[in-house]
Design an enzyme around this catalytic site. Structure first.
Site, PDB file in Angstrom:
ATOM      1  N   LYS A  79       0.825  -1.206   0.000  1.00 30.54           N
ATOM      2  CA  LYS A  79       0.000   0.000   0.000  1.00 30.54           C
ATOM      3  C   LYS A  79       0.858   1.255   0.000  1.00 30.54           C
ATOM      4  O   LYS A  79       0.607   2.191  -0.761  1.00 30.54           O
ATOM      5  CB  LYS A  79      -0.937  -0.006   1.198  1.00 30.54           C
ATOM      6  CG  LYS A  79      -2.109   0.907   1.007  1.00 30.54           C
ATOM      7  CD  LYS A  79      -3.217   0.559   1.977  1.00 30.54           C
ATOM      8  CE  LYS A  79      -2.582   0.382   3.345  1.00 30.54           C
ATOM      9  NZ  LYS A  79      -3.538  -0.051   4.335  1.00 30.54           N
ATOM     10  N   THR A  81       3.991   1.429  -0.946  1.00 31.41           N
ATOM     11  CA  THR A  81       4.665   1.405  -2.243  1.00 31.41           C
ATOM     12  C   THR A  81       3.765   2.017  -3.316  1.00 31.41           C
ATOM     13  O   THR A  81       4.210   2.826  -4.144  1.00 31.41           O
ATOM     14  CB  THR A  81       5.015  -0.049  -2.601  1.00 31.41           C
ATOM     15  OG1 THR A  81       5.636  -0.660  -1.483  1.00 31.41           O
ATOM     16  CG2 THR A  81       5.921  -0.125  -3.802  1.00 31.41           C
ATOM     17  N   ARG A 102       2.115   7.662   7.121  1.00 27.07           N
ATOM     18  CA  ARG A 102       2.289   7.493   8.559  1.00 27.07           C
ATOM     19  C   ARG A 102       3.743   7.200   8.931  1.00 27.07           C
ATOM     20  O   ARG A 102       4.460   6.553   8.168  1.00 27.07           O
ATOM     21  CB  ARG A 102       1.405   6.333   9.045  1.00 27.07           C
ATOM     22  CG  ARG A 102      -0.073   6.684   9.037  1.00 27.07           C
ATOM     23  CD  ARG A 102      -0.912   5.477   9.286  1.00 27.07           C
ATOM     24  NE  ARG A 102      -0.738   4.496   8.214  1.00 27.07           N
ATOM     25  CZ  ARG A 102      -1.053   3.225   8.311  1.00 27.07           C
ATOM     26  NH1 ARG A 102      -1.566   2.751   9.425  1.00 27.07           N
ATOM     27  NH2 ARG A 102      -0.859   2.412   7.288  1.00 27.07           N
ATOM     28  N   LYS A 113       8.948  -7.032   9.890  1.00 26.62           N
ATOM     29  CA  LYS A 113       8.249  -6.413   8.773  1.00 26.62           C
ATOM     30  C   LYS A 113       9.135  -5.449   7.990  1.00 26.62           C
ATOM     31  O   LYS A 113       8.959  -5.243   6.798  1.00 26.62           O
ATOM     32  CB  LYS A 113       7.002  -5.688   9.276  1.00 26.62           C
ATOM     33  CG  LYS A 113       6.080  -5.228   8.140  1.00 26.62           C
ATOM     34  CD  LYS A 113       4.937  -4.372   8.663  1.00 26.62           C
ATOM     35  CE  LYS A 113       4.286  -3.616   7.511  1.00 26.62           C
ATOM     36  NZ  LYS A 113       3.511  -2.466   7.945  1.00 26.62           N
ATOM     37  N   ALA A 294      -3.980   1.021  13.360  1.00 28.86           N
ATOM     38  CA  ALA A 294      -5.283   1.010  12.703  1.00 28.86           C
ATOM     39  C   ALA A 294      -6.225   0.007  13.346  1.00 28.86           C
ATOM     40  O   ALA A 294      -7.420   0.029  13.084  1.00 28.86           O
ATOM     41  CB  ALA A 294      -5.119   0.690  11.228  1.00 28.86           C
ATOM     42  N   PHE A 322      -4.507  -0.724   6.760  1.00 29.98           N
ATOM     43  CA  PHE A 322      -5.222  -1.974   6.485  1.00 29.98           C
ATOM     44  C   PHE A 322      -6.208  -1.845   5.323  1.00 29.98           C
ATOM     45  O   PHE A 322      -6.012  -1.025   4.432  1.00 29.98           O
ATOM     46  CB  PHE A 322      -5.901  -2.495   7.754  1.00 29.98           C
ATOM     47  CG  PHE A 322      -4.941  -2.722   8.899  1.00 29.98           C
ATOM     48  CD1 PHE A 322      -3.655  -3.204   8.676  1.00 29.98           C
ATOM     49  CD2 PHE A 322      -5.297  -2.449  10.203  1.00 29.98           C
ATOM     50  CE1 PHE A 322      -2.770  -3.425   9.718  1.00 29.98           C
ATOM     51  CE2 PHE A 322      -4.419  -2.657  11.252  1.00 29.98           C
ATOM     52  CZ  PHE A 322      -3.166  -3.144  11.011  1.00 29.98           C
ATOM     53  N   PHE A 410       3.313  -8.264  -9.919  1.00 33.18           N
ATOM     54  CA  PHE A 410       4.497  -9.066  -9.612  1.00 33.18           C
ATOM     55  C   PHE A 410       4.942  -9.784 -10.877  1.00 33.18           C
ATOM     56  O   PHE A 410       4.120 -10.093 -11.737  1.00 33.18           O
ATOM     57  CB  PHE A 410       4.163 -10.090  -8.516  1.00 33.18           C
ATOM     58  CG  PHE A 410       4.317  -9.537  -7.138  1.00 33.18           C
ATOM     59  CD1 PHE A 410       3.397  -8.616  -6.654  1.00 33.18           C
ATOM     60  CD2 PHE A 410       5.383  -9.908  -6.326  1.00 33.18           C
ATOM     61  CE1 PHE A 410       3.533  -8.085  -5.383  1.00 33.18           C
ATOM     62  CE2 PHE A 410       5.515  -9.379  -5.064  1.00 33.18           C
ATOM     63  CZ  PHE A 410       4.597  -8.473  -4.580  1.00 33.18           C
ATOM     64  N   TRP A 438       7.017  -0.494  -8.369  1.00 28.95           N
ATOM     65  CA  TRP A 438       8.132  -1.072  -7.618  1.00 28.95           C
ATOM     66  C   TRP A 438       9.327  -1.246  -8.549  1.00 28.95           C
ATOM     67  O   TRP A 438      10.441  -0.882  -8.222  1.00 28.95           O
ATOM     68  CB  TRP A 438       7.725  -2.429  -7.012  1.00 28.95           C
ATOM     69  CG  TRP A 438       8.814  -3.075  -6.199  1.00 28.95           C
ATOM     70  CD1 TRP A 438       9.158  -2.766  -4.924  1.00 28.95           C
ATOM     71  CD2 TRP A 438       9.692  -4.125  -6.615  1.00 28.95           C
ATOM     72  NE1 TRP A 438      10.206  -3.558  -4.517  1.00 28.95           N
ATOM     73  CE2 TRP A 438      10.552  -4.396  -5.530  1.00 28.95           C
ATOM     74  CE3 TRP A 438       9.844  -4.867  -7.807  1.00 28.95           C
ATOM     75  CZ2 TRP A 438      11.544  -5.385  -5.588  1.00 28.95           C
ATOM     76  CZ3 TRP A 438      10.830  -5.837  -7.850  1.00 28.95           C
ATOM     77  CH2 TRP A 438      11.665  -6.090  -6.757  1.00 28.95           C
TER      78      TRP A 438
END
Lengths: 584, 584
Positions: A79, A81, A102, A113, A294, A322, A410, A438
């Protein structure tokens, strides 16, 4: 440029991109700001919200684009990205674009992560500062929050040790705090699971009152939610003073104002009200401001950041935590309601892999190679999983905001798979774009940018999901049925009793659902679109500072743990250059 | 200008002085620095130590002036005030003067003592930033220290839950940490007495190992001592990696390097290696860098700060914690030994009031009016108390450094009292100056400045109090007898056994006495110059990161408490202007 992210880790791309990163002294020219509206902090700067919003108060707002996602999976949807890639793509189309995201907690940064800085050529730079404390906002929240806990525990100790007369000599009245009715924990911005449940105040009478306590991660602090929500410094000061720390023996709330600590808390947080400016890897401006969880809080970057961005940019992109069931619902009903701002477009991020998991794909185990279901074409799984995406499109449409689905591509995706998703999305009345930000940065996000620009041309008939006049318990029912797709709500008896009292007492508080993000339901194991279930409400919390009533739909983790193979093992500093290596 | 400190609280003087405070962009010109050697942080800036020391490596050092004091009393002696006043006085005499002082802990700022920013016209500005976190060094230390504790406790949990094979899969060997041999506590920079003694790890097997633990104030962290001591980033990285966190079941030390967390700790602290620049109220440059506790750690501002100051200023003033028995002793035998720098002059600060207390004056009770002994002329009490001052002069002289006594004048002092002190001081072979910097700034400190300038003309035959080759236990004997005036040392049996092992194992570690600052002896109640006593050593700690062996001479408080009338009650923010009110 762009760099090859299949060959370079993110922190190295950031180092390369930083070589041409705009310096703080270039910011006024680049962003159309006055010199004294930009406050340098090392390679970054803060933006003086008060001066900027005052000067630009009559300038019309730009387009307001929110980025949300399908129900998150362990595979990650990208998200942040996508938010950054979209900004880069809009810039490639000649638009003045920027955003606000954020600030990440250090707990995941040092655990598994990673740093939440996006990735590849859709990266937030400088990654080191972004990942390791930025300009100190989370530290300020940690200190202000813990000062509140010091004020609470020291007061309890002194009320135990002193008579009413001795207290009166110090200008204090007895608050009679109930040691079993403490509403707050201490905070630390690390995955310190050993501090989740503790006993404090051992020792003698000068060492506090012995009682149960615990820590939570700083970004779960009510202060972080407040920072995201406030409109100005006055709002911050007042919100901090309303925080309920505990209850007395008669059941009355004890606030930070009662403890005479709210002013000092505001003093600690005073600079954090100004957003920090960072950049995409292609040098578009992105503010980083606030980072509330969140699940238990609002999960949005700050209202102040969005207010500034809408004045400075033609296209201002912001991100909600989220999926649309949580992030977008709170964006609309809490954040936009409080700010008065109206969004134009919501980008819903999905990946083929995550949709396959929602379609019933096998579990993903960290460290093991990904199952073939995810790396080879599998149309039946994907088709089944698309229903999750369609559900999120439905949530967005309910608000009148225009949905744009972004398939974050991807290399293992097939054209057939992309075609399938696109067909369903367009049937559902949403735009769809395949995006390769990406891999290629803004050049990879042109289709997404075009779809967003196009969607922004449409008029929005913006609607909340419920009016604020609706009683709290009824609102929960609306969210459960219309957003989550539940058959109804089941209030546990104690929660129901509490809810009835609270909805009378705090009719103007926002409704802030606390639910797992891993499912549309309260059960993280239920993927796709669960049917035939009822949402249980176990308890209701009061965040009086942020003006939230928080219905708890399940166990909420307030301290992420640190795993057996945490990221800090691989982080180090080059002592010749000062460069930080190994962030990801 | 100067302002009238009898009419204005310090925070208001600071606000006035801040109006003409040099901006970060003016710093290069003012200090003779290159633009890229100055890193702005809001109204402050950091100085890039690596670039500055590299560029100026051949420039001769300025004069090196240390400020110490008599044995502290509850009345306060005004050491920081005098350091700042001296710098202002030197500047009034046309000298290029500056300094480096310690960053204050937030614990006293929010409790009773206030902000340690000096006072009156000898004030450090901007007081708000100085008092509320500066540029984040203590936050960085707090986070890096607690990440070490997370690494420790998470590892203990995972070793409990996983087999050797499961650990090996993650590239981990079993460390077998002994849960009763944890050498470190968590840290928080607040007076959180309720966290002194805690039990952590309650809950289930994913919530850590249940054990005793505790917090201490961040400035007592070994990381803070390390920041004060290191010469460069390489030194920092290596020191962080040597920290002993616990012992295993065989008694072997477990270090941060064993936990693979030292690199990440260094990454968190990387910016803190560059000192932050503030100003006196008369706009002389004063760095603020490091703030280790002087009771358990070295109690000095940083070596890096002094190295920069000696290159930039003709007269560089630095400050040591507490009296000469602690602060100056560590300055000479630890700080200067490690840095290789040679001091010229030591200013010993005393007040007539504090000497009267050493002469047997009555106890001082907060909140009650001061006894007449302190507010009216009392030559007998004063004469008796002067022996404490003479003892400190003797300590300084032992090093070859030139002592200058500064009587920090109060309006209640009489001329006769000042004459009496001056006579004894001069008889003892030291210079003496009466100083009114609190009231008049630099103009009030001309006599002090002249005495210091004069003393700096003398050659110094600088001597350590003992050679580093001397065994640890013998060094403790030397310090006890020759510095404190004890008849000898009494090692408790367990401490003696430990000391014998440690002096073999770590012959090159510094000796870092941990003793109360409130007496030359180990008993805080003994004022003046105690006679006929023996120094007890209860335990010996190892700070392997900082390379300290720490003999404990008594109970050392690692967490100051928050009192029943703490300063945070009076701190607030003006929401219209953002100005912080009520700091003192």
């Amino acid at each position: 440029m762009p760099w090859d992210p299949t060959q370079m880790p993110d922190w190295q791309i950031s180092l390369e991109a930083e070589k041409n990163m705009p310096k703080p002294e270039e910011v006024p020219d680049r962003l159309g700001l006055e010199k004294d509206e930009v406050i340098p902090y090392g390679r970054l700067c803060r933006l003086d919200y008060m001066k900027i919003l005052q000067r630009l108060k009559d300038r019309p707002d730009g387009k307001y684009i929110e980025v949300t996602a399908v129900t998150p999976t362990p595979l990650g949807e990208g998200k942040t990205t996508t938010t950054l890639g979209l900004i880069e793509g809009l810039a490639k189309r000649g638009k003045n674009a920027g955003g606000c995201i954020r600030q990440p907690s250090s707990a995941p940064t040092f655990n598994i992560k990673g740093t939440a800085a996006g990735g590849g050529n859709a990266l937030l730079i400088p990654m080191t500062e972004f990942s390791l404390g930025l300009t100190g906002d989370i530290n300020n929240i940690t200190n202000a929050h813990n000062l509140m806990m010091v004020a609470l525990t020291a007061r309890m100790q002194h009320e135990t040790n002193y008579t009413d007369e001795e207290l009166a000599k110090r200008g204090l009245r007895r608050l009679n705090i109930h040691p079993k009715k403490i509403e707050q924990r201490w905070v630390m911005d690390l995955g310190a699971q050993a501090l989740r449940n503790i006993v404090i105040g051992l020792g003698n009478e000068m060492d506090g009152v012995t009682m149960q306590s615990g820590f939570m991660v700083s970004v779960a602090s009510e202060l972080m939610a407040i920072l995201a929500m406030v409109r100005d410094l006055k709002d911050l000061r007042e919100s901090l003073g309303r925080i309920i720390v505990a209850y007395d023996r008669q059941g009355n709330p004890i606030t930070t104002e009662d403890l005479e600590v709210a002013g000092a808390m505001c003093a600690i947080m005073r600079e954090s009200i100004n957003p920090t400016l960072c950049w995409t890897a292609e040098y578009q401006p992105v503010m980083v401001h606030a980072g509330p969880f969140a699940n238990i809080a609002v999960g949005q970057s700050s209202i102040i950041g969005d207010r500034i961005g809408l004045k400075l940019f033609e296209y201002h992109c912001t991100e909600s935590g989220f999926g649309a069931d949580i992030g977008f619902e709170k964006f609309v009903n809490v954040k936009c309601r409080h700010s008065g701002l109206k969004p134009n477009v919501s980008v819903i991020v999905a990946t083929v892999r995550s949709l396959k998991m929602h379609g019933g794909g096998p579990a993903v185990v960290p460290g093991r190679p990904l199952d073939e279901a995810y790396t080879k074409e599998n149309l039946p799984l994907l088709e089944k999983g698309i229903e999750n995406l369609l559900h999120h499109i439905g949530i967005v449409k309910k608000s009148g905001v225009k949905p744009v689905v972004c398939i974050n591509a991807f290399p293992t995706d097939t054209e057939e798979e992309h075609r399938l998703v696109r067909r369903y999305v367009e049937q559902a009345g949403a735009r769809c774009a395949i995006s390769n930000h990406w891999r290629y940065g803004g050049d990879g996000a042109l289709e997404l940018a075009d779809a967003v620009i196009d969607a922004c041309r449409e008029e929005v008939d913006f609607k909340f999901f419920y009016p604020l006049e609706m009683p709290f318990m009824q609102r929960v029912e609306v969210i459960a049925r219309e957003v989550y797709g539940a058959d109804g709500v089941q209030w546990l008896p104690a929660a129901e009793a509490k809810a009835k009292v609270l909805q009378e007492k705090y009719p103007d508080f926002y409704t802030m659902m606390a639910k797992t993000h891993l499912s549309l339901s309260h059960d993280p194991n239920l993927k796709g679109v669960p049917k035939g279930w009822t949402l249980p409400i176990r308890d209701v919390l009061v965040f009086a500072g942020a003006k939230f009533l928080v219905p708890l739909c399940g166990e909420i983790r307030l301290v992420p743990g640190t795993s057996s193979d945490p990221a800090f093992r691989r982080i180090d500093v080059d002592v010749e250059t000062g460069v930080v290596k190994g962030l990801f």
